[in-house]
Scaffold this motif. Sequence first.
Motif, PDB file in Angstrom:
ATOM      1  N   SER A 316     -69.152 -37.031  35.313  1.00  0.00           N
ATOM      2  CA  SER A 316     -68.016 -36.422  36.019  1.00  0.00           C
ATOM      3  C   SER A 316     -68.122 -34.879  36.122  1.00  0.00           C
ATOM      4  N   ARG A 317     -69.153 -34.469  35.986  1.00  0.00           N
ATOM      5  CA  ARG A 317     -69.503 -32.983  35.957  1.00  0.00           C
ATOM      6  C   ARG A 317     -68.451 -32.150  35.248  1.00  0.00           C
ATOM      7  N   ILE A 318     -67.988 -32.416  34.150  1.00  0.00           N
ATOM      8  CA  ILE A 318     -67.117 -31.887  33.196  1.00  0.00           C
ATOM      9  C   ILE A 318     -68.039 -30.811  32.267  1.00  0.00           C
ATOM     10  N   GLN A 319     -67.673 -29.664  32.193  1.00  0.00           N
ATOM     11  CA  GLN A 319     -68.382 -28.680  31.369  1.00  0.00           C
ATOM     12  C   GLN A 319     -68.090 -28.932  29.807  1.00  0.00           C
ATOM     13  N   VAL A 320     -68.629 -29.967  29.251  1.00  0.00           N
ATOM     14  CA  VAL A 320     -68.262 -30.352  27.937  1.00  0.00           C
ATOM     15  C   VAL A 320     -68.421 -29.319  26.949  1.00  0.00           C
ATOM     16  N   HIS A 321     -69.702 -28.542  27.426  1.00  0.00           N
ATOM     17  CA  HIS A 321     -70.298 -27.509  26.218  1.00  0.00           C
ATOM     18  C   HIS A 321     -69.250 -26.215  25.924  1.00  0.00           C
ATOM     19  N   GLN A 322     -68.414 -26.148  27.168  1.00  0.00           N
ATOM     20  CA  GLN A 322     -67.372 -25.214  26.741  1.00  0.00           C
ATOM     21  C   GLN A 322     -66.014 -25.465  26.509  1.00  0.00           C
ATOM     22  N   LEU A 323     -65.773 -26.783  26.012  1.00  0.00           N
ATOM     23  CA  LEU A 323     -64.564 -27.180  25.596  1.00  0.00           C
ATOM     24  C   LEU A 323     -64.695 -27.483  23.994  1.00  0.00           C
ATOM     25  N   ILE A 324     -63.280 -27.529  23.501  1.00  0.00           N
ATOM     26  CA  ILE A 324     -63.328 -28.281  22.099  1.00  0.00           C
ATOM     27  C   ILE A 324     -62.856 -29.604  22.355  1.00  0.00           C
ATOM     28  N   ALA A 325     -61.890 -30.007  23.049  1.00  0.00           N
ATOM     29  CA  ALA A 325     -61.459 -31.299  23.518  1.00  0.00           C
ATOM     30  C   ALA A 325     -61.289 -31.601  24.887  1.00  0.00           C
TER      31      ALA A 325
END
Length: 405
Positions: A316-325
Amino acid sequence: MSLIEAMTMVAGLVYLVLLAWQARSGWQWRLALGLLLMLWLLVADSLLWIGLGLVVVPLALWHRYRPLPVLGGINSQSLRAWTRKLLLLCWGLVTVQYGVHIWQLGQGIPPWLVRPDVVDGFLPIAGGLGLRAWLGQGLVDPHHPAATITVLVLCLSALLLGRAFCAWFCPLGLVGEWLHRLRTRLLPGEWVPPRWLDWLLRAQKFLVLGFLLFIILLAVPAAALPGYFTSPYHQAADMKMGAFFFNLTLISGLCLGWVLLLTVAFRQGFCRYLCPYGAWLSLLGLLTPLRIRRDPDRCLRSAGHDCDRCSRACPSRIQVHQLIAVQSLECSSCMSCVAACPKSADALYLGSKARRLEPQWLLGLLCLLLLVLPLLAYGLLEFWVSQTPLADRYELLQRLPWLNH
């Protein structure tokens, strides 16, 4: 209920039994097994016993020559892939069965295959109106009860597990992925639209959802629901839906062409841009405490590594590495990011702030909600099989081109 439906529901129950058996720790697994066996004794009929035999016997033979794997040791993506392929196989068989049933009915031949009621799951308007009437007036839709149950269990799954249905169960999403892979072989490259176009395309599914909610909640007054359920149009809703796709007009052909274009052009194009069910589940999923969560203290980035493998793996092209949740509407809890993380579940996991949810238990909860609850509705409430007489369906099929709202 058809045999394929029975086998699918039974397979969900068998998975839960295996999960409880292999998790043998303390008294919880004994309680779980006892409840599942009690449930089976309450709902089982001859068709379900046949379905149980067709599921358990092959598993027993498999286990005799090649021991069944420990569910907790299966990689999340392998577990998800096998689940989706098996469900797609079931849906394929159901589609063939329904097609043969309708063809024979149209020819005036008594169908030798029963109508699979699970096809009503593709009727969101019928299911939404049925659920509204059931909860608000205690009124049961006798013609498409499976649609009501489908909408109910999908809503419950979204409230508890977010959009996990989309990633773990939905057969359309898997077909869309295969079509997209075929396009990338013929025309290599991952195509990503500009941000403004991506936003406009994503708005489509919410516009379709808004239209469906308008019909379900406002267009049909409560006093008109009993009359609507007896109308020929409602009784033939599944056949009208099939005719929309298989007897193409200019409008339906353009719609189908647009769906195929977005599906093959972009990764998860159908799910991301068009599916109203996905839009509804994503909104309800905002209420669940379950999220993909990143522990910054255990993440490699805290040690100075420029790691973004989780984001690159996210479909889904979410920038997971920049998020906490992760709280994105596009997250489907597929756990691709967790599988790609070099530190695995140490740094990235699915769960609440207080508890992690392992992939095998996520699948178990989905089986409980989406397969076992319909089994309960069928066995205890007798609320699954359509009560429309076969003779009435034949008459409706002959009048199908002239049936309108």
